[in-house]
Design a protein around this motif. Structure first.
Motif, PDB file in Angstrom:
ATOM      1  N   UNK A   1       0.826  -1.209   0.000  1.00 53.66           N
ATOM      2  CA  UNK A   1       0.000   0.000   0.000  1.00 53.66           C
ATOM      3  C   UNK A   1       0.859   1.258   0.000  1.00 53.66           C
ATOM      4  N   UNK A   2       1.922   1.232   0.795  1.00 53.19           N
ATOM      5  CA  UNK A   2       2.835   2.372   0.848  1.00 53.19           C
ATOM      6  C   UNK A   2       3.461   2.630  -0.515  1.00 53.19           C
ATOM      7  N   UNK A   3       3.810   1.551  -1.206  1.00 56.47           N
ATOM      8  CA  UNK A   3       4.408   1.675  -2.538  1.00 56.47           C
ATOM      9  C   UNK A   3       3.398   2.233  -3.540  1.00 56.47           C
ATOM     10  N   UNK A   4       2.160   1.744  -3.477  1.00 52.38           N
ATOM     11  CA  UNK A   4       1.114   2.218  -4.387  1.00 52.38           C
ATOM     12  C   UNK A   4       0.834   3.708  -4.202  1.00 52.38           C
ATOM     13  N   UNK A   5       0.967   4.184  -2.964  1.00 53.31           N
ATOM     14  CA  UNK A   5       0.640   5.578  -2.646  1.00 53.31           C
ATOM     15  C   UNK A   5       1.856   6.504  -2.700  1.00 53.31           C
ATOM     16  N   UNK A   6       2.995   5.979  -3.142  1.00 52.11           N
ATOM     17  CA  UNK A   6       4.241   6.759  -3.075  1.00 52.11           C
ATOM     18  C   UNK A   6       4.361   7.789  -4.194  1.00 52.11           C
ATOM     19  N   UNK A   7       3.650   7.604  -5.304  1.00 53.67           N
ATOM     20  CA  UNK A   7       3.744   8.533  -6.428  1.00 53.67           C
ATOM     21  C   UNK A   7       2.878   9.762  -6.235  1.00 53.67           C
ATOM     22  N   UNK A   8       2.922  10.690  -7.218  1.00 54.90           N
ATOM     23  CA  UNK A   8       2.122  11.927  -7.134  1.00 54.90           C
ATOM     24  C   UNK A   8       0.631  11.660  -6.978  1.00 54.90           C
ATOM     25  N   UNK A   9       0.121  10.617  -7.656  1.00 52.33           N
ATOM     26  CA  UNK A   9      -1.314  10.322  -7.606  1.00 52.33           C
ATOM     27  C   UNK A   9      -1.758   9.880  -6.214  1.00 52.33           C
ATOM     28  N   UNK A  10      -0.833   9.357  -5.420  1.00 53.86           N
ATOM     29  CA  UNK A  10      -1.194   8.858  -4.100  1.00 53.86           C
ATOM     30  C   UNK A  10      -1.016   9.856  -2.979  1.00 53.86           C
ATOM     31  N   UNK A  11      -0.500  11.036  -3.299  1.00 55.24           N
ATOM     32  CA  UNK A  11      -0.217  12.012  -2.243  1.00 55.24           C
ATOM     33  C   UNK A  11      -1.478  12.481  -1.521  1.00 55.24           C
ATOM     34  N   UNK A  12      -2.567  12.639  -2.280  1.00 52.66           N
ATOM     35  CA  UNK A  12      -3.825  13.077  -1.661  1.00 52.66           C
ATOM     36  C   UNK A  12      -4.290  12.052  -0.620  1.00 52.66           C
ATOM     37  N   UNK A  13      -4.177  10.779  -0.974  1.00 51.00           N
ATOM     38  CA  UNK A  13      -4.582   9.722  -0.034  1.00 51.00           C
ATOM     39  C   UNK A  13      -3.688   9.731   1.201  1.00 51.00           C
ATOM     40  N   UNK A  14      -2.390   9.876   0.994  1.00 48.01           N
ATOM     41  CA  UNK A  14      -1.446   9.913   2.113  1.00 48.01           C
ATOM     42  C   UNK A  14      -1.795  11.069   3.056  1.00 48.01           C
ATOM     43  N   UNK A  15      -2.093  12.247   2.488  1.00 47.54           N
ATOM     44  CA  UNK A  15      -2.467  13.404   3.308  1.00 47.54           C
ATOM     45  C   UNK A  15      -3.767  13.131   4.062  1.00 47.54           C
ATOM     46  N   UNK A  16      -4.729  12.482   3.367  1.00 46.71           N
ATOM     47  CA  UNK A  16      -6.005  12.175   3.995  1.00 46.71           C
ATOM     48  C   UNK A  16      -5.854  11.221   5.161  1.00 46.71           C
ATOM     49  N   UNK A  17      -5.042  10.188   4.991  1.00 48.10           N
ATOM     50  CA  UNK A  17      -4.831   9.213   6.070  1.00 48.10           C
ATOM     51  C   UNK A  17      -4.128   9.874   7.250  1.00 48.10           C
ATOM     52  N   UNK A  18      -3.203  10.781   6.963  1.00 50.54           N
ATOM     53  CA  UNK A  18      -2.517  11.506   8.034  1.00 50.54           C
ATOM     54  C   UNK A  18      -3.522  12.339   8.842  1.00 50.54           C
ATOM     55  N   UNK A  19      -4.444  12.994   8.144  1.00 49.17           N
ATOM     56  CA  UNK A  19      -5.497  13.767   8.829  1.00 49.17           C
ATOM     57  C   UNK A  19      -6.382  12.842   9.663  1.00 49.17           C
ATOM     58  N   UNK A  20      -6.708  11.690   9.102  1.00 48.30           N
ATOM     59  CA  UNK A  20      -7.571  10.730   9.778  1.00 48.30           C
ATOM     60  C   UNK A  20      -6.950  10.240  11.067  1.00 48.30           C
ATOM     61  N   UNK A  21      -5.640  10.043  11.036  1.00 45.10           N
ATOM     62  CA  UNK A  21      -4.935   9.495  12.204  1.00 45.10           C
ATOM     63  C   UNK A  21      -4.527  10.564  13.208  1.00 45.10           C
ATOM     64  N   UNK A  22      -4.720  11.850  12.839  1.00 45.10           N
ATOM     65  CA  UNK A  22      -4.283  12.958  13.689  1.00 45.10           C
ATOM     66  C   UNK A  22      -5.136  13.010  14.940  1.00 45.10           C
ATOM     67  N   UNK A  23      -4.564  12.684  16.074  1.00 48.01           N
ATOM     68  CA  UNK A  23      -5.303  12.667  17.339  1.00 48.01           C
ATOM     69  C   UNK A  23      -5.680  14.064  17.811  1.00 48.01           C
TER      70      UNK A  23
END
Length: 367
Positions: free
Chosen positions: A340-362
């Motif tokens: 999953x990390x590899x799939x999200x590593x490119x430019x197209x996956x950056x939005x998802x990475x940012x979203x997951x970071x927001x989701x996990x932000x306590x």
């Protein structure tokens, strides 16, 4: 009173995430039941005729419907997997019982673990006469053409230049339908350039910073007025164009189908980068309701490749929590997370990475 069906793992949704979850959990030894509301499992894969990118692990080079058939075969050939088609989940209750409707009956299921893989629904946009016959979501057009062999019309305006808009436009052209234009409100194309290049080589204009002002026609769509947008996303007067089309196709994004997660009282959070309200979950995809996991677009809209890997991770995690797999399951979990990390590593996956970071932000409060 209907009889209660007991099962180790219940999976709601038989699309790419659900089928991948079922195969992964069953391979570890767990007994699995999949509920699929359509007559055939496979979800969006059933109508996808384009080839997938990525690596061999994500079926690169195979077409969507071929991948769907492979996943269906894996589940059908595993005695640990049972699939109920034409069956819709109705609710997940406090006592752990899940109710469903299928074959004209009210069904009760008591799983030890549940994986929600219900996918997403198409978004619509507001404009005058947007309820006229001849206005479709892109998924509906794909279903008409690739499942039922019916073209929606003769000349189409596509709204949205993400991957779905670009791919469906190309499929329309392959079916002999003229695409008048693709318009995109954003200043840049959202989909992969390889898809956009095929469209442009065929002579179809892709107009960024453009939107639809209105549709018109007597009994069905006869045309659309489009215009250019300024940097503040406001229509620029005098830039209107009149396109004579009999179909307007909307490819303006998807919304996670999270009604069951809300009803099950999972803690939810609105994350725009994940396309809407999604459940909070752990790295292993378990939600705040113990024993309930999510996978695929219901956890945040991405490509089908990511949905399949998330499904595999949720299936492994649910089976592992029941004592299946032990060290082997832990290794498979780590491999899926790395994938999953590899799939999200490119430019197209950056939005998802940012979203997951927001989701996990306590620090941020959940809805």
């Amino acid at each position: 009173m209907p009889e209660v069906k007991e099962i180790e793992i219940l999976i709601i949704g038989g699309g790419p995430a659900g089928l991948s979850a079922a195969a992964a959990a069953a391979d570890l030894g767990a007994s699995v039941l999949v509920l699929e509301r359509d007559g055939k499992p496979g979800g969006q894969l059933v109508k996808q005729t384009h080839k997938f990118f990525g690596s061999k692990k994500q079926y690169a080079g195979d077409r969507g419907y071929q991948i769907g058939n492979l996943l269906i075969d894996r589940c059908q050939n595993n005695p640990k997997v049972e699939v109920w088609t034409d069956t819709t989940a109705l609710g997940i209750y406090e006592d752990g019982v899940v109710t469903a409707e299928g074959q004209g009956k009210h069904l009760k299921i008591k799983p030890q673990k549940t994986i929600v893989a219900t996918g997403a629904s198409e978004k619509m946009i507001a404009f005058p006469n947007n309820d006229m016959p001849g206005i479709y979501g892109a998924g509906a057009v794909q279903t008409l053409m690739n499942v039922h062999g019916i073209v929606p019309g003769q000349r189409v305006l596509m709204i949205g230049a993400g991957n779905i808009g670009l791919i469906v436009s190309y499929q329309l052209m392959q079916a002999g339908v003229e695409v008048a234009a693709i318009i995109e409100a954003a200043p840049a194309i959202g989909g992969y350039l390889v898809h956009a290049s095929k469209i442009r080589r065929a002579g179809v204009p892709i107009l960024t910073s453009h939107t639809i002002r209105e549709a018109y026609g007597q009994e069905s769509v006869e045309g659309a007025i489009i215009c250019r947008l300024d940097e503040q996303w406001q229509p620029i007067p005098g830039t209107e164009q009149d396109l004579k089309v009999d179909v307007i196709c909307l490819a303006v994004g998807l919304s996670p189908l999270t009604e069951l997660c809300f009803q099950a009282e999972c803690q939810m959070k609105y994350v725009p980068e994940l396309s809407g309200h999604v459940p909070l979950r752990s790295e292993s995809l378990e939600t705040t309701r113990p024993g309930l996991y999510v996978a695929g677009d219901v956890s945040g809209v991405e490509e089908a490749s990511s949905a399949m890997v998330e499904g595999r991770l949720a299936g492994i995690s649910a089976a592992y929590s029941l004592g299946y797999g032990n060290e082997a399951a832990a290794k498979l979990q780590a491999e899926a997370l790395a994938e999953l990390s590899e799939l999200r590593s490119g430019p197209a996956g950056q939005k998802t990475v940012q979203g997951i970071k927001k989701l996990m932000d306590k620090e941020e409060a959940a809805c």
